[in-house]
Write a protein that holds these residues in place. Structure first.
Motif, PDB file in Angstrom:
ATOM      1  N   LEU A 111       0.829  -1.204   0.000  1.00 57.60           N
ATOM      2  CA  LEU A 111       0.000   0.000   0.000  1.00 57.60           C
ATOM      3  C   LEU A 111       0.866   1.257   0.000  1.00 57.60           C
ATOM      4  O   LEU A 111       0.669   2.169  -0.805  1.00 57.60           O
ATOM      5  N   ASP A 112       1.845   1.297   0.878  1.00 61.09           N
ATOM      6  CA  ASP A 112       2.742   2.462   0.944  1.00 61.09           C
ATOM      7  C   ASP A 112       3.510   2.638  -0.361  1.00 61.09           C
ATOM      8  O   ASP A 112       3.690   3.759  -0.848  1.00 61.09           O
ATOM      9  N   THR A 113       3.933   1.523  -0.954  1.00 59.84           N
ATOM     10  CA  THR A 113       4.702   1.564  -2.201  1.00 59.84           C
ATOM     11  C   THR A 113       3.875   2.115  -3.347  1.00 59.84           C
ATOM     12  O   THR A 113       4.329   3.001  -4.091  1.00 59.84           O
ATOM     13  N   ILE A 114       2.648   1.633  -3.505  1.00 58.89           N
ATOM     14  CA  ILE A 114       1.840   2.085  -4.641  1.00 58.89           C
ATOM     15  C   ILE A 114       1.457   3.556  -4.484  1.00 58.89           C
ATOM     16  O   ILE A 114       1.392   4.299  -5.462  1.00 58.89           O
ATOM     17  N   LYS A 115       1.237   3.999  -3.260  1.00 54.86           N
ATOM     18  CA  LYS A 115       0.936   5.420  -3.032  1.00 54.86           C
ATOM     19  C   LYS A 115       2.143   6.289  -3.374  1.00 54.86           C
ATOM     20  O   LYS A 115       2.006   7.352  -3.991  1.00 54.86           O
ATOM     21  N   LEU A 116       3.329   5.846  -3.001  1.00 57.50           N
ATOM     22  CA  LEU A 116       4.554   6.573  -3.327  1.00 57.50           C
ATOM     23  C   LEU A 116       4.766   6.626  -4.847  1.00 57.50           C
ATOM     24  O   LEU A 116       5.106   7.681  -5.402  1.00 57.50           O
ATOM     25  N   LEU A 117       4.537   5.502  -5.533  1.00 55.00           N
ATOM     26  CA  LEU A 117       4.689   5.465  -6.984  1.00 55.00           C
ATOM     27  C   LEU A 117       3.684   6.391  -7.667  1.00 55.00           C
ATOM     28  O   LEU A 117       4.019   7.066  -8.647  1.00 55.00           O
ATOM     29  N   ALA A 118       2.465   6.452  -7.151  1.00 56.42           N
ATOM     30  CA  ALA A 118       1.455   7.353  -7.721  1.00 56.42           C
ATOM     31  C   ALA A 118       1.906   8.808  -7.592  1.00 56.42           C
ATOM     32  O   ALA A 118       1.798   9.584  -8.551  1.00 56.42           O
ATOM     33  N   ARG A 119       2.402   9.174  -6.422  1.00 55.77           N
ATOM     34  CA  ARG A 119       2.879  10.563  -6.235  1.00 55.77           C
ATOM     35  C   ARG A 119       4.046  10.861  -7.182  1.00 55.77           C
ATOM     36  O   ARG A 119       4.136  11.949  -7.753  1.00 55.77           O
ATOM     37  N   GLU A 120       4.925   9.892  -7.349  1.00 53.01           N
ATOM     38  CA  GLU A 120       6.064  10.064  -8.252  1.00 53.01           C
ATOM     39  C   GLU A 120       5.591  10.271  -9.696  1.00 53.01           C
ATOM     40  O   GLU A 120       6.121  11.114 -10.420  1.00 53.01           O
ATOM     41  N   PHE A 121       4.578   9.520 -10.099  1.00 55.76           N
ATOM     42  CA  PHE A 121       4.095   9.663 -11.472  1.00 55.76           C
ATOM     43  C   PHE A 121       3.398  11.007 -11.684  1.00 55.76           C
ATOM     44  O   PHE A 121       3.502  11.604 -12.761  1.00 55.76           O
ATOM     45  N   VAL A 122       2.708  11.498 -10.676  1.00 56.74           N
ATOM     46  CA  VAL A 122       2.072  12.815 -10.778  1.00 56.74           C
ATOM     47  C   VAL A 122       3.131  13.881 -11.046  1.00 56.74           C
ATOM     48  O   VAL A 122       2.899  14.811 -11.829  1.00 56.74           O
ATOM     49  N   VAL A 123       4.294  13.746 -10.457  1.00 56.19           N
ATOM     50  CA  VAL A 123       5.394  14.692 -10.728  1.00 56.19           C
ATOM     51  C   VAL A 123       5.756  14.629 -12.215  1.00 56.19           C
ATOM     52  O   VAL A 123       5.987  15.667 -12.851  1.00 56.19           O
ATOM     53  N   GLN A 124       5.790  13.434 -12.800  1.00 57.93           N
ATOM     54  CA  GLN A 124       6.069  13.309 -14.237  1.00 57.93           C
ATOM     55  C   GLN A 124       5.015  14.033 -15.072  1.00 57.93           C
ATOM     56  O   GLN A 124       5.328  14.696 -16.057  1.00 57.93           O
ATOM     57  N   ILE A 125       3.750  13.893 -14.666  1.00 52.89           N
ATOM     58  CA  ILE A 125       2.678  14.579 -15.390  1.00 52.89           C
ATOM     59  C   ILE A 125       2.858  16.087 -15.309  1.00 52.89           C
ATOM     60  O   ILE A 125       2.714  16.800 -16.302  1.00 52.89           O
ATOM     61  N   GLU A 126       3.196  16.567 -14.122  1.00 56.81           N
ATOM     62  CA  GLU A 126       3.382  18.012 -13.944  1.00 56.81           C
ATOM     63  C   GLU A 126       4.571  18.508 -14.745  1.00 56.81           C
ATOM     64  O   GLU A 126       4.532  19.607 -15.302  1.00 56.81           O
ATOM     65  N   CYS A 127       5.626  17.723 -14.848  1.00 53.25           N
ATOM     66  CA  CYS A 127       6.766  18.101 -15.682  1.00 53.25           C
ATOM     67  C   CYS A 127       6.357  18.137 -17.150  1.00 53.25           C
ATOM     68  O   CYS A 127       6.772  19.033 -17.902  1.00 53.25           O
ATOM     69  N   ARG A 128       5.548  17.176 -17.551  1.00 52.57           N
ATOM     70  CA  ARG A 128       5.037  17.140 -18.924  1.00 52.57           C
ATOM     71  C   ARG A 128       4.213  18.394 -19.207  1.00 52.57           C
ATOM     72  O   ARG A 128       4.326  19.012 -20.258  1.00 52.57           O
ATOM     73  N   GLU A 129       3.384  18.781 -18.235  1.00 49.28           N
ATOM     74  CA  GLU A 129       2.558  19.974 -18.390  1.00 49.28           C
ATOM     75  C   GLU A 129       3.433  21.207 -18.529  1.00 49.28           C
ATOM     76  O   GLU A 129       3.177  22.073 -19.358  1.00 49.28           O
ATOM     77  N   GLY A 130       4.485  21.300 -17.723  1.00 50.83           N
ATOM     78  CA  GLY A 130       5.404  22.430 -17.801  1.00 50.83           C
ATOM     79  C   GLY A 130       6.048  22.529 -19.168  1.00 50.83           C
ATOM     80  O   GLY A 130       6.298  23.617 -19.677  1.00 50.83           O
ATOM     81  N   GLY A 131       6.303  21.394 -19.795  1.00 51.04           N
ATOM     82  CA  GLY A 131       6.906  21.365 -21.120  1.00 51.04           C
ATOM     83  C   GLY A 131       5.943  21.763 -22.230  1.00 51.04           C
ATOM     84  O   GLY A 131       6.356  22.153 -23.313  1.00 51.04           O
TER      85      GLY A 131
END
Length: 191
Positions: A169-189
């Motif tokens: 549970l902790d791992t999948i939540k951490l991975l989700a937060r990490e992927f959201v950062v990728q989305i935000e970087c994509r948006e910035g681009g």
């Protein structure tokens, strides 16, 4: 759909944010069709599979009508042997009905979900992915972006029951937060 032994339909939860999510996905250029940047989404799904030791993992964007597997990991050699494998065989096969699977539940609840054996939960055991895809275990978390919109999910699934536990549970939540950062970087681009 009617789950085995219950005699009552299994309903996908009402999604009150569907139109807002769909608009946000469109603004981000996500969820409609794959493009060259989706290779990084597949790479992220590969990482989720590696970290969770799951044979299947998905980065899933969900609009009002369907799910889109923007990132997908399947074990080598079974691409034609299962529905998830078939989805991996070609980019065109990466859509799934909105009432299939557990990601729509995670999305609406806006909380991670752990199903160590889906058959232990009458509410989930009758879902078409159990028979159609052989899913027996699910671990997923919502992808909630900076605007507060839950865009989709990241999940790991298995065809056998799995004891994901609190660590999963902790791992999948951490991975989700990490992927959201990728989305935000994509948006910035894209600005």
């Amino acid at each position: 759909m009617i789950p085995y032994g219950t005699g009552r339909p299994l309903l996908t939860p009402v999604d009150r944010d569907g139109s807002r999510r769909t608009a946000r996905l469109r603004r981000l250029g996500l969820g409609e069709r794959p493009d060259a940047s989706f290779d990084s989404f597949d790479a992220f799904a590969d990482r989720v599979a590696e970290v969770t030791a799951a044979p299947f993992s998905i980065v899933n964007f969900i609009d009002e009508n369907r799910q889109f597997f923007a990132g997908l990991h399947t074990p080598a050699g079974i691409r034609g042997g299962s529905a998830l494998g078939a989805a991996a065989a070609g980019r065109g096969g990466r859509h799934l009905a909105r009432d299939h699977g557990y990601c729509p539940h995670v999305l609406v609840r806006r909380k991670a979900l752990v199903l160590e054996d889906v058959c232990d939960y009458p509410r989930f055991a009758g879902n078409p992915v159990v028979d159609d895809m052989g899913i027996r275990s699910y671990l997923g978390a919502p992808l909630i972006d900076r605007t507060g919109v839950a865009l989709g999910t990241v999940c790991a699934v298995d065809t056998v029951p799995r004891a994901w536990g609190r660590a999963g549970l902790d791992t999948i939540k951490l991975l989700a937060r990490e992927f959201v950062v990728q989305i935000e970087c994509r948006e910035g681009g894209h600005r």
